[in-house]
Design a protein around this motif. Structure first.
Motif, PDB file in Angstrom:
ATOM      1  N   TRP A   1       1.519  12.658  -0.923  1.00 31.14           N
ATOM      2  CA  TRP A   1       2.037  11.894   0.289  1.00 31.14           C
ATOM      3  C   TRP A   1       2.778  11.264   0.648  1.00 31.14           C
ATOM      4  CZ3 TRP A   1       3.635   7.435   2.691  1.00 31.14           C
ATOM      5  CH2 TRP A   1       2.612   7.251   4.289  1.00 31.14           C
ATOM      6  N   GLY A   2       3.414  11.361   2.165  1.00 35.36           N
ATOM      7  CA  GLY A   2       4.182  11.695   2.353  1.00 35.36           C
ATOM      8  C   GLY A   2       5.460  12.796   2.633  1.00 35.36           C
ATOM      9  N   GLU A   3       6.592  12.414   2.799  1.00 34.81           N
ATOM     10  CA  GLU A   3       7.640  13.655   3.244  1.00 34.81           C
ATOM     11  C   GLU A   3       8.862  12.931   2.910  1.00 34.81           C
ATOM     12  OE1 GLU A   3       7.620  13.756   8.049  1.00 34.81           O
ATOM     13  OE2 GLU A   3       6.702  15.717   7.025  1.00 34.81           O
ATOM     14  N   GLY A   4      10.262  13.805   2.019  1.00 34.42           N
ATOM     15  CA  GLY A   4      11.605  13.996   2.202  1.00 34.42           C
ATOM     16  C   GLY A   4      11.680  13.531   0.921  1.00 34.42           C
ATOM     17  N   GLN A   5      12.952  12.697   1.011  1.00 37.64           N
ATOM     18  CA  GLN A   5      13.670  11.936  -0.479  1.00 37.64           C
ATOM     19  C   GLN A   5      13.305  10.664  -0.118  1.00 37.64           C
ATOM     20  OE1 GLN A   5      13.442  16.050  -1.848  1.00 37.64           O
ATOM     21  NE2 GLN A   5      14.524  14.728  -3.030  1.00 37.64           N
ATOM     22  N   PRO A   6      13.507   9.798  -1.415  1.00 36.88           N
ATOM     23  CA  PRO A   6      12.952  10.738  -3.193  1.00 36.88           C
ATOM     24  C   PRO A   6      11.909  10.829  -2.898  1.00 36.88           C
ATOM     25  CG  PRO A   6      13.134   8.479  -3.137  1.00 36.88           C
ATOM     26  CD  PRO A   6      13.825   8.747  -1.697  1.00 36.88           C
ATOM     27  N   ILE A   7      11.609  12.112  -4.688  1.00 39.77           N
ATOM     28  CA  ILE A   7       9.997  12.760  -4.606  1.00 39.77           C
ATOM     29  C   ILE A   7       9.331  11.962  -6.131  1.00 39.77           C
ATOM     30  CG2 ILE A   7       8.952  14.063  -5.104  1.00 39.77           C
ATOM     31  CD1 ILE A   7      10.165  15.898  -2.798  1.00 39.77           C
TER      32      ILE A   7
ATOM     33  N   LYS B   1       0.002   2.459   0.600  1.00 37.64           N
ATOM     34  CA  LYS B   1       0.110   1.456   1.035  1.00 37.64           C
ATOM     35  C   LYS B   1       0.973   0.629   1.961  1.00 37.64           C
ATOM     36  CE  LYS B   1      -5.406   0.583   0.003  1.00 37.64           C
ATOM     37  NZ  LYS B   1      -6.142  -0.482  -0.363  1.00 37.64           N
ATOM     38  N   TRP B   2       1.738   0.395   0.998  1.00 39.17           N
ATOM     39  CA  TRP B   2       3.039   0.184   1.324  1.00 39.17           C
ATOM     40  C   TRP B   2       3.772   0.784   1.899  1.00 39.17           C
ATOM     41  CZ3 TRP B   2       8.063   1.439  -1.098  1.00 39.17           C
ATOM     42  CH2 TRP B   2       8.713   0.792  -0.366  1.00 39.17           C
ATOM     43  N   MET B   3       4.058   1.942   1.676  1.00 40.86           N
ATOM     44  CA  MET B   3       5.046   3.089   2.165  1.00 40.86           C
ATOM     45  C   MET B   3       4.227   3.497   3.470  1.00 40.86           C
ATOM     46  SD  MET B   3       5.271   5.943  -0.964  1.00 40.86           S
ATOM     47  CE  MET B   3       6.445   7.141   0.198  1.00 40.86           C
ATOM     48  N   GLN B   4       2.849   3.513   3.401  1.00 41.35           N
ATOM     49  CA  GLN B   4       2.566   3.496   5.364  1.00 41.35           C
ATOM     50  C   GLN B   4       2.698   2.646   6.001  1.00 41.35           C
ATOM     51  OE1 GLN B   4      -1.806   4.623   5.142  1.00 41.35           O
ATOM     52  NE2 GLN B   4      -1.274   5.758   6.420  1.00 41.35           N
ATOM     53  N   SER B   5       2.850   1.065   5.935  1.00 41.81           N
ATOM     54  CA  SER B   5       2.969  -0.074   6.345  1.00 41.81           C
ATOM     55  C   SER B   5       4.214  -0.348   6.751  1.00 41.81           C
ATOM     56  CB  SER B   5       2.773  -1.318   6.044  1.00 41.81           C
ATOM     57  OG  SER B   5       2.865  -1.060   4.366  1.00 41.81           O
ATOM     58  N   SER B   6       5.548   0.259   5.225  1.00 37.46           N
ATOM     59  CA  SER B   6       6.367   0.026   5.586  1.00 37.46           C
ATOM     60  C   SER B   6       7.506   0.803   6.588  1.00 37.46           C
ATOM     61  CB  SER B   6       7.250  -0.423   4.137  1.00 37.46           C
ATOM     62  OG  SER B   6       7.002   0.545   3.208  1.00 37.46           O
ATOM     63  N   GLY B   7       6.779   1.659   6.598  1.00 39.61           N
ATOM     64  CA  GLY B   7       7.199   3.208   7.082  1.00 39.61           C
ATOM     65  C   GLY B   7       8.464   4.065   6.878  1.00 39.61           C
ATOM     66  N   VAL B   8       8.843   3.422   5.380  1.00 45.73           N
ATOM     67  CA  VAL B   8       9.674   4.225   4.375  1.00 45.73           C
ATOM     68  C   VAL B   8       9.737   5.548   4.273  1.00 45.73           C
ATOM     69  CG1 VAL B   8       8.750   3.600   1.780  1.00 45.73           C
ATOM     70  CG2 VAL B   8      11.087   3.467   2.337  1.00 45.73           C
ATOM     71  N   SER B   9      10.617   6.226   3.739  1.00 44.62           N
ATOM     72  CA  SER B   9      10.329   7.475   3.998  1.00 44.62           C
ATOM     73  C   SER B   9      10.502   8.326   2.152  1.00 44.62           C
ATOM     74  CB  SER B   9      11.912   8.355   4.423  1.00 44.62           C
ATOM     75  OG  SER B   9      13.205   8.092   4.216  1.00 44.62           O
ATOM     76  N   GLY B  10      10.316   8.977   1.913  1.00 40.97           N
ATOM     77  CA  GLY B  10       9.924   9.201   0.600  1.00 40.97           C
ATOM     78  C   GLY B  10       8.446  10.456   0.215  1.00 40.97           C
ATOM     79  N   THR B  11       8.413  11.139  -0.620  1.00 44.62           N
ATOM     80  CA  THR B  11       6.845  11.443  -1.250  1.00 44.62           C
ATOM     81  C   THR B  11       6.441  10.806  -2.927  1.00 44.62           C
ATOM     82  OG1 THR B  11       7.846  13.427  -0.199  1.00 44.62           O
ATOM     83  CG2 THR B  11       6.379  13.737  -1.616  1.00 44.62           C
TER      84      THR B  11
ATOM     85  N   LEU C   1       5.711  -1.303  -8.535  1.00 40.48           N
ATOM     86  CA  LEU C   1       7.188  -1.942  -8.170  1.00 40.48           C
ATOM     87  C   LEU C   1       8.228  -1.661  -9.043  1.00 40.48           C
ATOM     88  CD1 LEU C   1       5.982  -6.218  -9.646  1.00 40.48           C
ATOM     89  CD2 LEU C   1       6.722  -5.407  -7.402  1.00 40.48           C
ATOM     90  N   THR C   2       7.848  -0.613  -9.645  1.00 38.17           N
ATOM     91  CA  THR C   2       9.161   0.077 -10.471  1.00 38.17           C
ATOM     92  C   THR C   2       8.920   1.068  -8.550  1.00 38.17           C
ATOM     93  OG1 THR C   2       8.904   0.095 -11.872  1.00 38.17           O
ATOM     94  CG2 THR C   2      10.593   1.619 -11.572  1.00 38.17           C
ATOM     95  N   ALA C   3       8.158   1.767  -8.328  1.00 37.18           N
ATOM     96  CA  ALA C   3       8.109   2.841  -7.712  1.00 37.18           C
ATOM     97  C   ALA C   3       9.044   2.160  -5.979  1.00 37.18           C
ATOM     98  CB  ALA C   3       7.055   3.825  -6.976  1.00 37.18           C
ATOM     99  N   LEU C   4       8.292   1.069  -5.971  1.00 36.03           N
ATOM    100  CA  LEU C   4       8.784   0.572  -4.670  1.00 36.03           C
ATOM    101  C   LEU C   4      10.655   0.344  -4.489  1.00 36.03           C
ATOM    102  CD1 LEU C   4       5.592   0.146  -3.424  1.00 36.03           C
ATOM    103  CD2 LEU C   4       6.239  -2.407  -3.444  1.00 36.03           C
ATOM    104  N   ASP C   5      10.806   0.081  -5.732  1.00 34.65           N
ATOM    105  CA  ASP C   5      12.325  -0.315  -6.223  1.00 34.65           C
ATOM    106  C   ASP C   5      12.430   1.142  -6.439  1.00 34.65           C
ATOM    107  OD1 ASP C   5      12.456  -3.406  -6.625  1.00 34.65           O
ATOM    108  OD2 ASP C   5      12.804  -2.993  -8.906  1.00 34.65           O
TER     109      ASP C   5
ATOM    110  N   SER D   1      13.472   2.107  -1.572  1.00 36.64           N
ATOM    111  CA  SER D   1      13.240   0.694  -1.174  1.00 36.64           C
ATOM    112  C   SER D   1      15.443   1.112  -1.402  1.00 36.64           C
ATOM    113  CB  SER D   1      13.610  -0.485  -1.212  1.00 36.64           C
ATOM    114  OG  SER D   1      11.724  -0.468  -1.240  1.00 36.64           O
ATOM    115  N   ASP D   2      15.728   1.998  -2.347  1.00 36.51           N
ATOM    116  CA  ASP D   2      17.164   1.910  -3.265  1.00 36.51           C
ATOM    117  C   ASP D   2      17.234   2.751  -3.724  1.00 36.51           C
ATOM    118  OD1 ASP D   2      19.947   1.108  -3.421  1.00 36.51           O
ATOM    119  OD2 ASP D   2      19.956  -0.743  -4.686  1.00 36.51           O
ATOM    120  N   PRO D   3      17.393   4.450  -3.205  1.00 35.72           N
ATOM    121  CA  PRO D   3      17.216   5.687  -3.492  1.00 35.72           C
ATOM    122  C   PRO D   3      18.295   5.870  -4.605  1.00 35.72           C
ATOM    123  CG  PRO D   3      16.559   6.064  -1.597  1.00 35.72           C
ATOM    124  CD  PRO D   3      16.553   4.377  -1.437  1.00 35.72           C
TER     125      PRO D   3
END
Length: 396
Positions: free
Chosen positions: A13-19, A70-80, A382-386, A389-391
């Motif tokens: 799900w998603g696109e771009g970096q980070p993966i 769900k968090w990526m979708q709601s926050s609009g953060v980029s990444g895969t 939570l680790t993935a969220l970090d 949020s901060d690649p």
């Protein structure tokens, strides 16, 4: 289907970096079917059971992936975000073939988890491993009437084993040479035409593993020459050594601290004590073994000793195994050779529950295992969220 396996899959799900990848495993062990109770009783006669908790392992990663998506979708953060479904860790090693086919090559990192007896981010390594069967073919003959006409395949197997036992003295510390005779002939009065031995070699580094395996092949060649037989090697399982990423382990521990300890109920503690009572002596010396094993226990030595009788451990520990090379092996090693890999263990089993046992199956099917599973899912999420949020955390 991926990597030519119809039980392996990958979801994205998603696109771009980070993966970022979450890794799931699913398989079971033969003969370990068990009811959800503190006494040994199969749920299905001679059925398989999750003696290593891989039912929890794959599910925790799915739960983490769902939460992160769900968090990526709601926050609009980029990444895969990727989830890899990996069968057959106990034998076969799906990740070996996934790595071979380049399925991990573009990852920025992978997060993994395994059920255990306490909560800890892991910095420990594992050994590389290879198994092979050596099958010798000779000439059958009547062992009493015409033994001189025979060429014993069993003699070749036994000579190979003698040579391998002498080799043990001349390998690096930490290397293991293990074998069983899988075919020793049909009858004592017949010179065996065929015989077979299976070897498992363990070494701390993949390149040294291959060196020892090559020496073992020379021993097989010598045994065949001495007995005028022929041999064929059939390679079985081969895993690379685990190279855990310490920075990811620290992030996973920070996530555990945010979550807090697992709260086990009185009923769960009583259930775990019944399990421990089924394995006398294991729980009593658990704490001391932990201190001896985790050389870097330091400030946790007092805590471990003070609570050595506890049948369940819900508190969170930082990595205490950074200097340890486990003699077990896993195909996660092949993943870690390709991409930075964070490793985590959580308390899903009682402190005295042996690995690959009916006790693990019982606890993994009820609330004790489920709490540990969700604890891991939260920590990985939570680790993935970090990381999203901060690649920059991936490059420090």
């Amino acid at each position: 289907d991926i990597a030519e396996m119809n039980t392996a899959f990958m979801a994205e799900w998603g696109e771009g970096q980070p993966i970022v990848a979450l890794i799931g495993e699913y398989d079971a062990l033969p003969g370990l079917s068990q009811k959800k109770q503190a006494t040994k009783e199969a749920a299905v006669k001679e059925g398989a059971g999750h003696g290593c908790g891989h039912n929890l392992l794959g599910t925790a990663s799915v739960a983490a992936a769902a939460a992160v998506q769900k968090w990526m979708q709601s926050s609009g953060v980029s990444g895969t975000l990727r989830y890899y479904g990996c069968p057959a860790e106990e034998g076969g090693g799906a990740k070996v073939f996934m790595a071979r086919d380049g399925l991990f090559d573009d990852l920025d990192c992978a997060l993994t988890y395994h059920p255990w007896i306490l909560n800890m981010s892991s910095k420990g390594a594992t050994v590389a491993i290879q198994s092979s069967r050596f099958r010798f073919n000779g000439v059958a003959a009547h062992a009493g009437g015409a033994p001189h006409l025979g060429r014993s395949a069993l003699d070749a197997v036994e000579l190979m084993n003698v040579g391998a036992n002498f080799l043990r003295e001349h390998v690096l510390d930490g290397t293991r040479i293990q074998y069983i005779i899988t075919d020793g002939g049909q009858a004592a009065n017949i010179v065996p035409e065929t015989a077979e031995v299976e070897y498992i070699i363990r070494a701390e580094k993949p390149d040294y593993l291959e060196e020892v395996v090559e020496r073992l092949r020379k021993i097989a060649e010598g045994a065949a020459l001495m007995t005028e037989t022929q041999y064929q090697e059939t390679m079985g399982t081969a895993y690379s050594s685990m190279m855990p990423n310490h920075a990811l382990a620290d992030l996973m521990y920070a996530a555990l601290e945010v979550i807090g300890p697992i709260a086990f109920s009185e009923e769960e503690i009583a259930f775990a004590q019944e399990i421990n009572d089924a394995f006398p002596g294991t729980n009593e010396d658990y704490a001391q073994k932990s201190i001896d094993y985790f050389k870097a226990a330091g400030e946790f030595e007092e805590l471990l000793l003070a609570n050595k009788h506890l049948p369940l451990r819900g508190e969170n520990f930082p990595s205490m195994d950074a200097q340890i090379i486990e003699k077990g092996a896993t195909d996660v090693g092949d993943l870690s050779q390709v991409t930075p890999t964070g490793a985590l263990v959580t308390a899903c089993f009682p402190t005295g529950s042996p690995g690959h046992s009916w006790a693990n199956v019982a606890c993994g099917g009820m609330s004790i295992g489920h709490k540990g599973m969700l604890h891991a899912a939260k920590a990985m999420a939570l680790t993935a969220l970090d990381l999203y949020s901060d690649p920059c955390l991936l490059y420090t």
